[in-house]
Design a protein around this motif. Structure first.
Motif, PDB file in Angstrom:
ATOM      1  N   GLN A 116      -7.031   0.746  -0.426  1.00 49.52           N
ATOM      2  CA  GLN A 116      -7.353  -0.401   0.431  1.00 49.52           C
ATOM      3  C   GLN A 116      -8.434  -0.005   1.455  1.00 49.52           C
ATOM      4  O   GLN A 116      -9.343  -0.783   1.724  1.00 49.52           O
ATOM      5  N   SER A 171       0.835  -1.211   0.000  1.00 52.63           N
ATOM      6  CA  SER A 171       0.000   0.000   0.000  1.00 52.63           C
ATOM      7  C   SER A 171       0.864   1.253   0.000  1.00 52.63           C
ATOM      8  O   SER A 171       0.495   2.277  -0.595  1.00 52.63           O
ATOM      9  N   ASP A 194      -5.808  -1.552  -4.847  1.00 56.21           N
ATOM     10  CA  ASP A 194      -5.220  -2.088  -3.622  1.00 56.21           C
ATOM     11  C   ASP A 194      -6.254  -2.937  -2.871  1.00 56.21           C
ATOM     12  O   ASP A 194      -7.188  -2.396  -2.286  1.00 56.21           O
ATOM     13  N   GLU A 195      -6.091  -4.216  -2.904  1.00 59.61           N
ATOM     14  CA  GLU A 195      -6.983  -5.171  -2.234  1.00 59.61           C
ATOM     15  C   GLU A 195      -8.450  -4.888  -2.540  1.00 59.61           C
ATOM     16  O   GLU A 195      -9.286  -4.819  -1.652  1.00 59.61           O
TER      17      GLU A 195
HETATM   18 MG   LIG Z   1      -1.879  -2.846   2.132  1.00 60.11          MG
END
Ligand SMILES: [Mg+2]
Ligand SMILES: Nc1ncnc2c1ncn2[C@@H]1O[C@H](COP(=O)(O)OP(=O)(O)OP(=O)(O)O)[C@@H](O)[C@H]1O
Length: 261
Positions: free
Chosen positions: A89, A45, A172-173
């Motif tokens: 995220q 991240s 991100d995720e």
């Molecule tokens: Mg992360």
């Protein structure tokens, strides 16, 4: 216009004086989909935020180029203008700004003055994209992410992606917190923009997202660097065997959470 090529060389990033990214190299050619996997806390991240210009992150060494242009010299809004997009995220909640107003401002910020999207066009596009992602129309008038469930926030990030049509997206995720059906809907959304004009870096912990979105390359990030790269089969091996074999291969010691490497 072709998707953008991102070239990162020997990147070093510090947060509050401690180095998190430690000499990272990564190249994504226009239109390619890459995935980054790696243990918690290895700086995935941080990498995403640093590329997008988050002020908290100090880039102490290295370079980031987008189509030959020096990204590190660009202001944050210039990075968006250049076609870069980050799905976070942990998406922020912004009270007092409706989802619809936010998206419209974001689109217009990327367009020249006098060339703003018409309200009619915007509404039609937002309606279509919300339908595509099976998001209830009421979400247009809710404050940005406020009170959204975890999965609703993720779906809303992909709505932004579809509305803004970036040339290089970092996700991100995007799969975390999504239920099984939502994972399919979100993947379908991402696949709908896939093509030579769209490059993408997907940060994920699990192979399951990559069952729907086939990556051209998979990278393993550990201790602030890309330590291994391969094809889609690398993600499958990680899912089955975890990270120990890579650590053994590279002679990396196990770290405790929060420990300085
Ligand atoms: Mg992360
Ligand atoms: N603002 C900050 N202040 C202090 N430390 C930070 C900050 N942001 C990140 N870190 C530290 O930097 C390291 C990398 O964090 P990062 O969020 O990039 O990891 P990650 O690879 O994305 O992990 P995860 O898979 O859990 O999301 C962690 O040890 C984290 O605690």
């Amino acid at each position: 216009m072709a998707g953008s090529t991102l070239k990162i060389e020997n990147l070093h990033v510090e947060i509050d004086g401690s180095e998190i990214i430690k000499g990272l190299d990564l190249e994504i050619n226009g239109g390619e989909i890459h995935a980054i996997m790696g243990p918690n806390g290895t700086g995935k991240s941080t990498l995403a935020s640093a590329i997008m210009g988050h002020p908290r992150y100090d880039i102490t060494k290295g370079s980031v180029y987008l189509d030959g242009k020096d990204v590190l010299e660009m202001e944050v809004d210039e990075r968006a203008h250049a076609g870069m997009f980050l799905a976070m995220q942990y998406p922020s909640e912004i009270s007092g700004v409706t989802n619809s107003d936010f998206m419209r401002s974001a689109i217009n910020a990327n367009r020249e003055e006098g060339d703003e999207i018409s309200l009619m066009k915007f509404i039609r596009k937002m309606d279509n994209k919300m339908d595509e992602l099976e998001i209830d129309q009421s979400f247009a008038q809710r404050y940005l992410n406020e009170g959204f469930s975890g999965g609703e926030k993720k779906r809303n990030e992909i709505l932004q992606l579809l509305m803004l049509e970036p040339r290089l997206a970092i996700l991100d995720e995007i799969d975390s917190g999504l239920d099984i059906d939502a994972l399919k809907v979100v993947s379908k959304g991402i696949n709908s923009v896939k093509g030579p004009e769209f490059g993408c870096l997907i940060i994920t912990h699990y192979q399951r997202l990559l069952n729907y979105i086939t990556p051209d390359k998979v990278h393993v990030m550990m201790q602030g660097r890309v330590v291994k790269s391969g094809g889609a089969e690398l993600a499958e091996r990680l899912e089955n065997e975890g990270y120990d074999w890579i650590k053994a291969e590279l002679g990396i010691e196990d770290e405790k959470v929060g420990e300085e490497a």
